[in-house]
Scaffold this motif. Structure first.
Motif, PDB file in Angstrom:
ATOM      1  N   ALA A  10       1.669   9.795  -3.044  1.00 55.78           N
ATOM      2  CA  ALA A  10       2.280   8.897  -4.025  1.00 55.78           C
ATOM      3  C   ALA A  10       1.239   8.109  -4.794  1.00 55.78           C
ATOM      4  O   ALA A  10       1.525   7.556  -5.846  1.00 55.78           O
ATOM      5  N   ARG A  11       0.040   8.020  -4.289  1.00 51.25           N
ATOM      6  CA  ARG A  11      -1.011   7.267  -4.964  1.00 51.25           C
ATOM      7  C   ARG A  11      -2.188   8.194  -5.233  1.00 51.25           C
ATOM      8  O   ARG A  11      -2.537   9.002  -4.380  1.00 51.25           O
ATOM      9  N   PRO A  12      -2.774   8.100  -6.397  1.00 53.02           N
ATOM     10  CA  PRO A  12      -3.934   8.961  -6.666  1.00 53.02           C
ATOM     11  C   PRO A  12      -4.985   8.783  -5.589  1.00 53.02           C
ATOM     12  O   PRO A  12      -5.351   7.656  -5.252  1.00 53.02           O
ATOM     13  N   PRO A  13      -5.495   9.878  -5.017  1.00 53.62           N
ATOM     14  CA  PRO A  13      -6.440   9.767  -3.894  1.00 53.62           C
ATOM     15  C   PRO A  13      -7.846   9.370  -4.329  1.00 53.62           C
ATOM     16  O   PRO A  13      -8.780  10.150  -4.246  1.00 53.62           O
ATOM     17  N   SER A  14      -7.971   8.142  -4.811  1.00 50.93           N
ATOM     18  CA  SER A  14      -9.292   7.667  -5.229  1.00 50.93           C
ATOM     19  C   SER A  14     -10.173   7.456  -4.005  1.00 50.93           C
ATOM     20  O   SER A  14      -9.689   7.317  -2.882  1.00 50.93           O
ATOM     21  N   ARG A  15     -11.477   7.414  -4.234  1.00 52.77           N
ATOM     22  CA  ARG A  15     -12.399   7.183  -3.113  1.00 52.77           C
ATOM     23  C   ARG A  15     -12.130   5.842  -2.444  1.00 52.77           C
ATOM     24  O   ARG A  15     -12.178   5.708  -1.233  1.00 52.77           O
ATOM     25  N   LEU A  16     -11.879   4.846  -3.286  1.00 55.51           N
ATOM     26  CA  LEU A  16     -11.640   3.515  -2.735  1.00 55.51           C
ATOM     27  C   LEU A  16     -10.425   3.528  -1.816  1.00 55.51           C
ATOM     28  O   LEU A  16     -10.416   2.920  -0.751  1.00 55.51           O
ATOM     29  N   GLY A  55       0.828  -1.197   0.000  1.00 57.24           N
ATOM     30  CA  GLY A  55       0.000   0.000   0.000  1.00 57.24           C
ATOM     31  C   GLY A  55       0.858   1.241   0.000  1.00 57.24           C
ATOM     32  O   GLY A  55       1.632   1.494  -0.924  1.00 57.24           O
ATOM     33  N   ASP A  56       0.753   2.050   1.058  1.00 57.14           N
ATOM     34  CA  ASP A  56       1.439   3.336   1.114  1.00 57.14           C
ATOM     35  C   ASP A  56       2.932   3.219   0.817  1.00 57.14           C
ATOM     36  O   ASP A  56       3.474   3.941  -0.020  1.00 57.14           O
ATOM     37  N   LEU A  57       3.618   2.341   1.556  1.00 54.78           N
ATOM     38  CA  LEU A  57       5.069   2.269   1.422  1.00 54.78           C
ATOM     39  C   LEU A  57       5.463   1.760   0.039  1.00 54.78           C
ATOM     40  O   LEU A  57       6.464   2.209  -0.532  1.00 54.78           O
ATOM     41  N   ALA A  97       9.571  16.733  -0.121  1.00 52.61           N
ATOM     42  CA  ALA A  97       8.294  16.151  -0.536  1.00 52.61           C
ATOM     43  C   ALA A  97       8.257  14.666  -0.212  1.00 52.61           C
ATOM     44  O   ALA A  97       7.232  14.137   0.241  1.00 52.61           O
ATOM     45  N   LEU A  98       9.372  13.982  -0.425  1.00 54.09           N
ATOM     46  CA  LEU A  98       9.463  12.564  -0.062  1.00 54.09           C
ATOM     47  C   LEU A  98       9.322  12.391   1.444  1.00 54.09           C
ATOM     48  O   LEU A  98       8.572  11.526   1.922  1.00 54.09           O
ATOM     49  N   ALA A  99      10.027  13.227   2.221  1.00 51.26           N
ATOM     50  CA  ALA A  99       9.942  13.127   3.690  1.00 51.26           C
ATOM     51  C   ALA A  99       8.519  13.379   4.174  1.00 51.26           C
ATOM     52  O   ALA A  99       8.032  12.691   5.076  1.00 51.26           O
ATOM     53  N   LEU A 100       7.835  14.345   3.580  1.00 50.38           N
ATOM     54  CA  LEU A 100       6.466  14.656   3.988  1.00 50.38           C
ATOM     55  C   LEU A 100       5.531  13.487   3.734  1.00 50.38           C
ATOM     56  O   LEU A 100       4.648  13.194   4.542  1.00 50.38           O
ATOM     57  N   ASP A 101       5.707  12.800   2.596  1.00 46.15           N
ATOM     58  CA  ASP A 101       4.841  11.660   2.311  1.00 46.15           C
ATOM     59  C   ASP A 101       5.090  10.526   3.300  1.00 46.15           C
ATOM     60  O   ASP A 101       4.154   9.837   3.716  1.00 46.15           O
ATOM     61  N   VAL A 102       6.361  10.319   3.661  1.00 50.12           N
ATOM     62  CA  VAL A 102       6.664   9.295   4.675  1.00 50.12           C
ATOM     63  C   VAL A 102       6.021   9.679   6.003  1.00 50.12           C
ATOM     64  O   VAL A 102       5.450   8.836   6.707  1.00 50.12           O
TER      65      VAL A 102
END
Length: 1006
Positions: free
Chosen positions: A386-392, A347-349, A370-375
């Motif tokens: 890092a992943r499109p924020p889809s509803r699912l 997933g996220d990682l 930006a990388l640090a913020l996502d972590v």
């Protein structure tokens, strides 16, 4: 292809800068089509590698004689060189001592004699300038620079004593969360370099060293900017320095596609983002995106093709493809069960890592920040970019794995969202209504009533759900429901601060009920911020928020902050007069609890009695607030050692609970457990047992078998039975805890404690076989990946050792060393076990590790054990000087210690191994006789060997015979199946006797 002399020198220096595995690829590219030059280069490199100590610096192709270079003991400028600590293709790093203007140890890097070509000096000065431009806690600092008398440049930098970041994490078995926090610090350092216009171009574990601060926190440092490149507008050196066309620069395993594209010299900061992605991949999985072995075996073109074209496998998929052993090792190093590791990364990682490893750099993170913020978003359980924020995806972040009560909570979720929508819509209508004619004002008031009622409904739902969930039911769904409400508030009520503050207060209380203290604090701080920023900062809500934040600070152990909040809240409550009386009482109760924790018992009791009297006059006789105050009073009295008064307070609270809620309501469980503790403190074992039985019965009726409170109560009841000698009643309770607690993370420690207690009870009854069975059942492969297994593993290792089952004990002892590599007791078990098992090769590999880890100890007992462990067999350590120093420390520091005979034996054994036979014989004689028979046998064996070496065979035989007799008559026999006392020294004594017998009699050790 014809090579000029300068080109030959340059190529040779470039090859030397690479590892042996990387040189082949370098020569393949540079000497393509010229087999003669390739052969010449290989011959030169072989000559360099085989020169050994004869040539301390690379061969100069321009000079027949080797120039005299700097070395330990010499001075460079105002620095004294102590020892060489590193070496590259063109530079040497020394540990140096600076005396003026401050005394400190530093690292001094200097160009090697014979390597001062234009290119090398330009690159060296570039690194020096790059480091000088930066000032960041996670980048090694430059202190000074200059040139030697021979004109070779040098620079002085911060001495970094640390391990590669991957080794540091693995040796300490850092969790994924801990690794990610460390990685964020590295990202911040890289971001700083980028802001200074510096691209590192060679980020890899060996260039990120991690040490430990005095507070025990990891401190990463980025080093080696040797191939750093300046961005547009920056100049790192006045010398001409460029990267040759079609020259591979960097380490292949961590190289970005644009670096691998030899025809593309346009490299920007995003090349470091790619390298950080490779590092993150390795930190998470223990593997690389591309197999390192494949890179080392492949030619340059194949390496470049992989980097440019081959898509890396997602980290979670790579973990699943590992062998069972590989996955087991990776999971153990990350402190997690093997099956869970891929799930935690999926997933996220996965998405974060894959975004950093994009072939197209425009699709990578634009900056290291930006990388640090996502972590950090992942760590905070927030949606990552890092992943499109889809509803699912958004829903997937919030839905619990446990579906318990999902139907009813879904209804509540719908009501929450509907309520928020009603709030927003109503307020919008209210604003419109105010702008309309006078005839619409009635309608606005009606809408205002709806808004108020919507808030009340929402508050009632939040207030009523959380406590019921906190009574032991699974809170996962509720926590995610609260998280979703938090998100809806942020989205829908940005322009309605008053409503937002009220709802965040409710959310904060709900989070606190389910013990999510961090989220509760975040909600309450935001509410307080809104209240204090309004035009009416002094209000009841402000005081309530401060009081609640004070209690959270108290829960977190920050007593100074808690007191400040309580004082401020109390001042506000008093300003409100009667309206603030209840808040004033509540703050006083919190303050009393704090005073109790501070050990200010008289003040705590006085405050709590005032709270009780105030509530008794204001509240109904069986009001819940009054009941809780009685319980709090009991806790304060209990903490002050007034057990009888505490018991009375608890009993009164319990009776009131019975009358108000009935005898089977779980709200009384905490008070029943407190009564068990206070009656135990007074020696009332039967009453303690009675309360525990009632609590266990109620837990069984109302809670799941794996509920932590139920397990803890059952374990305490089992312990009471065991202390009373009633193993028959204790054993089934222990087994209940073991069975129900072994499958849940937060219950495993309790299960482990139950297993350990049961084993101890069985061993006390001489039921060794049953104890071993309990240990085997508890120590599953999954459980052995968690630190909770350590006491059980240690017990089984000792149990097997006492039974003489050496090889089985070795396996457990080796696992303990792996899990706790800094614990000397682990080595003190493993070293004797390896000797007893006859695995002398493994023993000789272990001893140097012991020396490295414990040579600097200042503890006499640790020094004695570690030194003796390295001396059981001769020749286990090549350099005996540090072992001898440990033995000296033990003897010097343990003069008044009851274990002095062991320290004397250790020093005598060290003298024997170092050839000081007379000193060994003299000191060994001082340890005889001894009340510690193991030490006496060891001393006799050492004395016998020392005398034999001094050509006194008859006296040596006498001591050997005395030692043998003592061993056979005074110590346990292996055949008994139960070595009593100190089994480690039993093994050492036997080994030394066998060595002495072989030396004196010429026979074989038995």
């Amino acid at each position: 292809m014809n090579f000029s002399p300068d080109e030959v020198i340059e190529l040779f220096n470039q090859a030397l800068e690479r590892t042996p595995a990387e040189r082949a690829a370098c020569l393949d590219q540079a000497c393509s089509g010229d087999s003669g030059m390739r052969h010449r280069m290989e011959e030169l490199l072989r000559a360099h590698d085989s020169a050994g100590a004869f040539l301390q610096t690379p061969v100069s192709l321009l000079h027949a004689a080797e120039p005299i270079g700097e070395g330990p003991g010499k001075r460079v400028g105002r620095y004294k060189l102590i020892q060489q600590i590193g070496e590259g293709g063109c530079g040497v790093v020394f540990l140096a001592e600076q005396e003026q203007p401050v005394r400190r140890e530093v690292a001094l890097k200097i160009v090697k004699p014979g390597m001062d070509t234009r290119s090398v000096i330009a690159r060296f000065e570039s690194e020096r300038q790059a480091l000088a431009m930066m000032e960041h806690p996670h980048i090694a600092q430059v202190f000074d620079a200059g040139a030697t008398e021979a004109g070779r440049p040098y620079f002085v930098m911060e001495l970094v004593r640390g391990e590669r970041i991957t080794d540091y994490c693995n040796h300490r078995k850092m969790t994924l969360k801990e690794r990610l926090k460390l990685f964020v610090q590295v990202c911040h350092a890289v971001q700083h370099a980028h802001q200074k216009g510096i691209i590192h171009r060679d980020l890899k574990p060996s260039n990120i060293l991690v040490s430990t601060t005095q507070e025990g926190e990891p401190l990463p440092k980025v080093i080696d900017f040797g191939i750093a490149k300046a961005t547009a507008g920056q100049q790192l050196t006045d010398r001409t320095f460029f990267t040759a066309f079609e020259m591979l620069v960097g380490t292949p395993a961590y190289m970005s596609p644009e670096q691998a594209d030899l025809k593309n010299l346009d490299v920007d900061t995003r090349t470091d983002i790619y390298s950080l992605g490779v590092l993150l991949y390795e930190l998470l999985t223990g593997t690389m995106p591309f197999e390192v072995r494949e890179i080392q075996k492949a030619g340059l073109d194949e390496v470049r093709r992989d980097i440019l074209d081959k898509l890396p496998v997602r980290p979670s998929i790579r973990l699943k493809s590992l062998t069972a052993g590989g996955l087991g090792t990776s999971s153990q190093q990350r402190h997690v069960e093997a099956p869970r590791l891929p799930r935690l990364i999926r997933g996220d990682l996965d998405w974060i890592v894959m975004k950093t490893l994009e072939k197209d750099r425009s699709r990578r993170y634009p900056t290291a920040n930006a990388l640090a913020l996502d972590v950090q978003r992942h760590l905070a359980n927030e949606p990552v970019t890092a992943r499109p924020p889809s509803r699912l995806y958004q829903v997937g972040k919030l839905v619990a794995r446990n579906r318990l009560l999902v139907g009813s909570l879904a209804v509540i979720a719908l009501l929450l969202v509907t309520s928020l929508a009603t709030v927003s819509l109503s307020l919008a209508r209210e604003r419109t209504a105010r702008e309309q004619a006078e005839s619409e004002r009635t309608k606005a008031k009606e809408e205002e009533k709806k808004t108020s009622r919507a808030n009340e409904v929402l508050g009632e739902m939040l207030s009523s759900v959380a406590p019921s969930m906190a009574l032991g039911r699974d809170t996962t769904i509720l926590r995610e429901l609260l998280d979703r409400t938090d998100g809806e508030i942020s989205k829908n009520l940005k322009d309605q601060p008053e409503v937002e503050a009220k709802l965040r207060m409710l959310l904060g209380n709900s989070y606190f009920e389910i013990r999510d203290i961090g989220s509760a604090e975040r909600m309450l701080r935001r509410a307080l911020e809104i209240y204090e920023a309004s035009d009416r900062p002094k209000r009841l809500e402000t005081a309530s928020a401060k009081s609640a934040l004070g209690y959270i600070s108290l829960s977190n152990g920050d007593l100074e902050e808690a007191e400040a909040y309580f004082k401020s809240a109390d001042e506000l409550w008093r300003e409100f007069g009667p309206k603030g009386k209840e808040g004033e009482i509540r703050t006083m109760e919190y303050l009393a609890i704090m005073r109790s924790r501070q050990g200010r018992n008289e003040e705590a009791e006085s405050l709590m009695r005032r709270v009780y009297e105030s509530r008794r006059t204001r509240n109904s006789p069986e009001d819940l607030e009054l009941i809780n105050t009685l319980t709090s009073l009991g806790l304060v009295l209990h903490g002050a050692g007034k057990y009888a008064e505490a018991e009375s307070s608890y009993r009164e609270a319990l009776q009131m609970m019975h009358r108000k809620h009935g005898a089977e309501h779980p709200i009384q469980l905490g008070t029943m457990m407190n009564l068990a503790k206070v009656t135990s403190a007074q020696g009332k074992a039967d009453e303690e047992k009675g309360f525990l039985r009632e609590a266990v019965a109620l837990y069984r009726k109302r809670f799941h078998p794996d509920h932590p409170g139920r397990l803890e109560a059952t374990l305490k009841l089992a312990e009471v039975h065991r202390k009373a000698g009633d193993l028959a009643s204790a054993e089934p309770l222990y087994r209940e805890v073991i069975e129900n607690g072994s499958g849940k993370d937060d219950a495993r420690p309790t299960s482990a404690n139950a297993s350990l207690s049961l084993v101890q009870a069985l061993l006390a009854k001489k039921m060794t076989g049953e104890a071993k069975t309990v240990l085997d059942q508890a120590l599953t492969a999954e459980f052995m990946a968690t630190p909770a297994c350590i006491p059980l593993l240690e017990t089984r290792a000792s149990l097997l050792a006492r039974a003489g089952r050496w090889k089985e004990a070795v396996a457990d002892a080796a696992k303990l060393v792996e899990m706790q590599p800094d614990n000397h007791e682990r080595y003190h078990k493993l070293a004797p076990l390896l000797v007893a098992a006859g695995d002398h090769e493994a023993y000789r590999h272990l001893c140097p590790e012991i020396v490295v880890r414990f040579a600097a100890t200042t503890n006499a007992r640790i020094a004695d054990r570690m030194a003796k462990d390295c001396l059981i067999l001769p020749g286990a350590v090549e350099d005996l000087a540090p072992v001898g120093r440990m033995a000296d420390l033990a003897l010097k520091g343990g003069g008044n210690d009851v274990a002095l005979p062991f320290f004397q034996v250790c020093k005598a054994l060290a003298d024997l191994r170092q050839g000081n036979f007379a000193a060994a014989a003299d000191l060994a004689g001082k340890a005889v006789p001894s009340s510690f028979k193991e030490a006496e046998v060891e001393a006799l064996a050492v004395g016998a060997m020392a005398l034999q070496r001094m050509n006194q065979p008859e006296e040596a035989k006498r001591l050997l015979a005395q030692g043998t007799t003592t061993f056979e008559t005074k110590l346990s026999k292996l055949e008994s199946g139960e070595l009593r006392g100190n089994w480690e020294d039993w093994v050492i004594a036997r080994a030394l006797l066998e060595e002495a017998r072989a030396l004196i009699d010429g026979g074989s050790p038995k």
